[in-house]
Motif scaffolding. Structure first.
Motif, PDB file in Angstrom:
ATOM      1  N   ALA A  39       5.690  26.626   6.428  1.00 36.32           N
ATOM      2  CA  ALA A  39       4.334  27.181   6.182  1.00 36.32           C
ATOM      3  C   ALA A  39       3.394  26.717   7.035  1.00 36.32           C
ATOM      4  O   ALA A  39       2.279  27.460   7.429  1.00 36.32           O
ATOM      5  N   THR A  40       3.458  25.547   7.834  1.00 35.25           N
ATOM      6  CA  THR A  40       2.393  25.179   8.466  1.00 35.25           C
ATOM      7  C   THR A  40       2.774  25.441  10.049  1.00 35.25           C
ATOM      8  O   THR A  40       2.052  25.446  10.895  1.00 35.25           O
ATOM      9  N   HIS A  41       4.011  24.970  10.598  1.00 30.57           N
ATOM     10  CA  HIS A  41       4.344  25.137  11.940  1.00 30.57           C
ATOM     11  C   HIS A  41       4.958  26.359  12.356  1.00 30.57           C
ATOM     12  O   HIS A  41       5.067  26.406  13.496  1.00 30.57           O
ATOM     13  N   TYR A  42       5.813  26.865  11.408  1.00 30.83           N
ATOM     14  CA  TYR A  42       6.448  28.250  12.190  1.00 30.83           C
ATOM     15  C   TYR A  42       6.510  29.333  10.855  1.00 30.83           C
ATOM     16  O   TYR A  42       7.525  29.727  10.691  1.00 30.83           O
ATOM     17  N   PRO A  43       5.255  29.802  10.484  1.00 27.88           N
ATOM     18  CA  PRO A  43       5.543  30.736   9.457  1.00 27.88           C
ATOM     19  C   PRO A  43       5.966  32.160   9.778  1.00 27.88           C
ATOM     20  O   PRO A  43       6.641  32.806   8.918  1.00 27.88           O
ATOM     21  N   ASP A  44       6.024  32.555  11.222  1.00 24.83           N
ATOM     22  CA  ASP A  44       6.876  33.621  11.594  1.00 24.83           C
ATOM     23  C   ASP A  44       8.051  33.339  12.249  1.00 24.83           C
ATOM     24  O   ASP A  44       8.636  34.354  12.849  1.00 24.83           O
ATOM     25  N   GLY A  45       8.562  32.145  12.098  1.00 27.17           N
ATOM     26  CA  GLY A  45       9.908  31.980  12.572  1.00 27.17           C
ATOM     27  C   GLY A  45       9.734  31.210  14.028  1.00 27.17           C
ATOM     28  O   GLY A  45      10.829  30.916  14.731  1.00 27.17           O
ATOM     29  N   TYR A  46       8.478  31.128  14.535  1.00 23.58           N
ATOM     30  CA  TYR A  46       8.365  30.670  15.687  1.00 23.58           C
ATOM     31  C   TYR A  46       7.555  29.236  15.899  1.00 23.58           C
ATOM     32  O   TYR A  46       6.500  29.182  15.308  1.00 23.58           O
ATOM     33  N   LEU A  47       8.087  28.402  16.623  1.00 23.78           N
ATOM     34  CA  LEU A  47       7.172  27.135  16.809  1.00 23.78           C
ATOM     35  C   LEU A  47       6.542  27.401  18.201  1.00 23.78           C
ATOM     36  O   LEU A  47       7.039  27.956  18.958  1.00 23.78           O
ATOM     37  N   ARG A  48       4.880  27.500  17.930  1.00 23.06           N
ATOM     38  CA  ARG A  48       4.147  27.906  19.064  1.00 23.06           C
ATOM     39  C   ARG A  48       3.872  26.997  20.295  1.00 23.06           C
ATOM     40  O   ARG A  48       3.822  25.737  19.983  1.00 23.06           O
ATOM     41  N   SER A  49       3.906  27.730  21.321  1.00 21.90           N
ATOM     42  CA  SER A  49       3.506  26.813  22.656  1.00 21.90           C
ATOM     43  C   SER A  49       2.356  26.359  22.420  1.00 21.90           C
ATOM     44  O   SER A  49       1.302  26.695  21.763  1.00 21.90           O
ATOM     45  N   GLY A  50       2.286  24.971  22.592  1.00 24.00           N
ATOM     46  CA  GLY A  50       0.811  24.109  22.440  1.00 24.00           C
ATOM     47  C   GLY A  50       1.027  23.166  21.049  1.00 24.00           C
ATOM     48  O   GLY A  50      -0.005  22.918  20.750  1.00 24.00           O
ATOM     49  N   THR A  51       1.797  23.499  20.374  1.00 20.59           N
ATOM     50  CA  THR A  51       1.994  22.482  18.984  1.00 20.59           C
ATOM     51  C   THR A  51       2.002  21.100  19.384  1.00 20.59           C
ATOM     52  O   THR A  51       2.898  20.842  20.438  1.00 20.59           O
ATOM     53  N   GLU A  52       1.281  20.353  18.977  1.00 20.95           N
ATOM     54  CA  GLU A  52       1.533  18.808  19.080  1.00 20.95           C
ATOM     55  C   GLU A  52       2.568  18.137  18.461  1.00 20.95           C
ATOM     56  O   GLU A  52       2.855  18.355  17.284  1.00 20.95           O
ATOM     57  N   VAL A  53       3.413  17.544  19.184  1.00 22.78           N
ATOM     58  CA  VAL A  53       4.454  16.637  18.903  1.00 22.78           C
ATOM     59  C   VAL A  53       4.199  15.204  19.356  1.00 22.78           C
ATOM     60  O   VAL A  53       3.613  14.778  20.160  1.00 22.78           O
ATOM     61  N   ASN A  54       5.034  14.367  18.534  1.00 25.33           N
ATOM     62  CA  ASN A  54       5.372  13.074  18.683  1.00 25.33           C
ATOM     63  C   ASN A  54       6.480  12.916  19.575  1.00 25.33           C
ATOM     64  O   ASN A  54       7.751  13.137  19.033  1.00 25.33           O
ATOM     65  N   ALA A  55       6.436  12.744  20.734  1.00 29.56           N
ATOM     66  CA  ALA A  55       7.466  12.547  21.696  1.00 29.56           C
ATOM     67  C   ALA A  55       7.930  11.138  22.043  1.00 29.56           C
ATOM     68  O   ALA A  55       8.503  10.865  23.235  1.00 29.56           O
ATOM     69  N   ALA A  56       7.681  10.134  21.236  1.00 29.37           N
ATOM     70  CA  ALA A  56       8.000   8.787  21.517  1.00 29.37           C
ATOM     71  C   ALA A  56       9.634   8.556  21.346  1.00 29.37           C
ATOM     72  O   ALA A  56      10.060   7.780  22.358  1.00 29.37           O
ATOM     73  N   ASN A  57      10.349   9.322  20.794  1.00 27.50           N
ATOM     74  CA  ASN A  57      11.559   9.161  20.713  1.00 27.50           C
ATOM     75  C   ASN A  57      12.002  10.827  21.124  1.00 27.50           C
ATOM     76  O   ASN A  57      12.057  11.780  20.300  1.00 27.50           O
ATOM     77  N   GLU A  58      12.466  10.870  22.390  1.00 29.03           N
ATOM     78  CA  GLU A  58      12.968  11.974  22.932  1.00 29.03           C
ATOM     79  C   GLU A  58      14.226  12.810  22.301  1.00 29.03           C
ATOM     80  O   GLU A  58      14.378  14.081  22.474  1.00 29.03           O
ATOM     81  N   SER A  59      14.798  11.922  21.735  1.00 26.08           N
ATOM     82  CA  SER A  59      16.001  12.614  21.065  1.00 26.08           C
ATOM     83  C   SER A  59      15.957  13.027  19.638  1.00 26.08           C
ATOM     84  O   SER A  59      16.852  13.566  18.716  1.00 26.08           O
ATOM     85  N   ALA A  60      14.529  12.795  18.995  1.00 31.53           N
ATOM     86  CA  ALA A  60      14.093  13.218  17.903  1.00 31.53           C
ATOM     87  C   ALA A  60      12.656  13.382  17.643  1.00 31.53           C
ATOM     88  O   ALA A  60      11.838  12.574  17.199  1.00 31.53           O
ATOM     89  N   VAL A  61      12.173  14.513  18.518  1.00 32.63           N
ATOM     90  CA  VAL A  61      10.759  14.776  18.490  1.00 32.63           C
ATOM     91  C   VAL A  61      10.137  15.362  17.070  1.00 32.63           C
ATOM     92  O   VAL A  61      10.870  16.237  16.509  1.00 32.63           O
ATOM     93  N   THR A  62       9.055  14.929  16.768  1.00 35.78           N
ATOM     94  CA  THR A  62       8.374  15.200  15.484  1.00 35.78           C
ATOM     95  C   THR A  62       6.935  15.639  15.450  1.00 35.78           C
ATOM     96  O   THR A  62       6.519  15.588  16.600  1.00 35.78           O
ATOM     97  N   PRO A  63       6.507  16.237  14.224  1.00 33.79           N
ATOM     98  CA  PRO A  63       5.010  16.574  14.364  1.00 33.79           C
ATOM     99  C   PRO A  63       4.315  15.388  14.946  1.00 33.79           C
ATOM    100  O   PRO A  63       4.287  14.381  14.422  1.00 33.79           O
ATOM    101  N   TYR A  64       3.325  15.624  15.427  1.00 36.45           N
ATOM    102  CA  TYR A  64       2.109  14.417  15.846  1.00 36.45           C
ATOM    103  C   TYR A  64       1.328  14.254  14.814  1.00 36.45           C
ATOM    104  O   TYR A  64       0.725  15.384  14.296  1.00 36.45           O
ATOM    105  N   THR A  65       1.143  13.111  14.428  1.00 34.89           N
ATOM    106  CA  THR A  65      -0.022  12.897  12.857  1.00 34.89           C
ATOM    107  C   THR A  65      -1.042  11.741  13.609  1.00 34.89           C
ATOM    108  O   THR A  65      -1.931  11.632  12.905  1.00 34.89           O
ATOM    109  N   GLY A  66      -0.988  11.205  14.644  1.00 31.16           N
ATOM    110  CA  GLY A  66      -1.733  10.257  15.170  1.00 31.16           C
ATOM    111  C   GLY A  66      -1.606   8.892  14.718  1.00 31.16           C
ATOM    112  O   GLY A  66      -2.224   7.881  15.043  1.00 31.16           O
ATOM    113  N   ALA A  67      -0.468   8.519  14.057  1.00 31.26           N
ATOM    114  CA  ALA A  67       0.068   7.363  13.600  1.00 31.26           C
ATOM    115  C   ALA A  67       0.141   6.464  14.899  1.00 31.26           C
ATOM    116  O   ALA A  67       0.646   6.728  15.966  1.00 31.26           O
TER     117      ALA A  67
END
Length: 126
Positions: A39-67
């Motif tokens: 509902a938030t990240h890919y409502p039309d089946g696509y994650l969009r270019s420019g989506t902020e992600v947490n790349a601290a673990n390059e083997s398990a990238v998650t949504p960026y929350t600012g934590a």
């Protein structure tokens, strides 16, 4: 019989990029699709270019929350989601970001912390 599928590839809307700086240095990471919500990240089946992600673990990238402990990155191209299959994705780790053109709500701040190091934010409040 193999499970074949036909896909169309494109870069998506990259107007959120403030320059070409960093494009050639995008790294391939594995996106943990189970941490993103349709509902938030890919409502039309696509994650969009420019989506902020947490790349601290390059083997398990998650949504960026600012934590604390997160490292900001941006999906460089649109990514088609196929059920619960994790994806190999290009992640931008430094560059100029046009905030007003990001595809979903902007979380990161341009406060110069280690989490956002390497990014300059323009075109909106940061």
């Amino acid at each position: 019989m193999p499970h074949l599928r036909q896909e169309t590839f494109g870069s998506g809307d990259q107007t959120w990029l403030g320059s070409t700086h960093g494009l050639r240095n995008a790294r391939t990471n594995v996106l943990d699709i189970s941490t993103f919500t349709a509902a938030t990240h890919y409502p039309d089946g696509y994650l969009r270019s420019g989506t902020e992600v947490n790349a601290a673990n390059e083997s398990a990238v998650t949504p960026y929350t600012g934590a604390e402990g997160e490292q900001l990155g941006y999906l460089l191209t649109d990514q088609k989601v196929h059920g619960t299959e994790d994806l190999g994705v290009p992640v931008l780790r430094h560059g100029i970001i046009n905030i007003s053109k990001l595809p979903i709500a902007h979380v990161a701040t341009g406060d110069g912390t280690a989490a956002t190091a390497g990014f300059t934010f323009v075109g909106g409040d940061n």
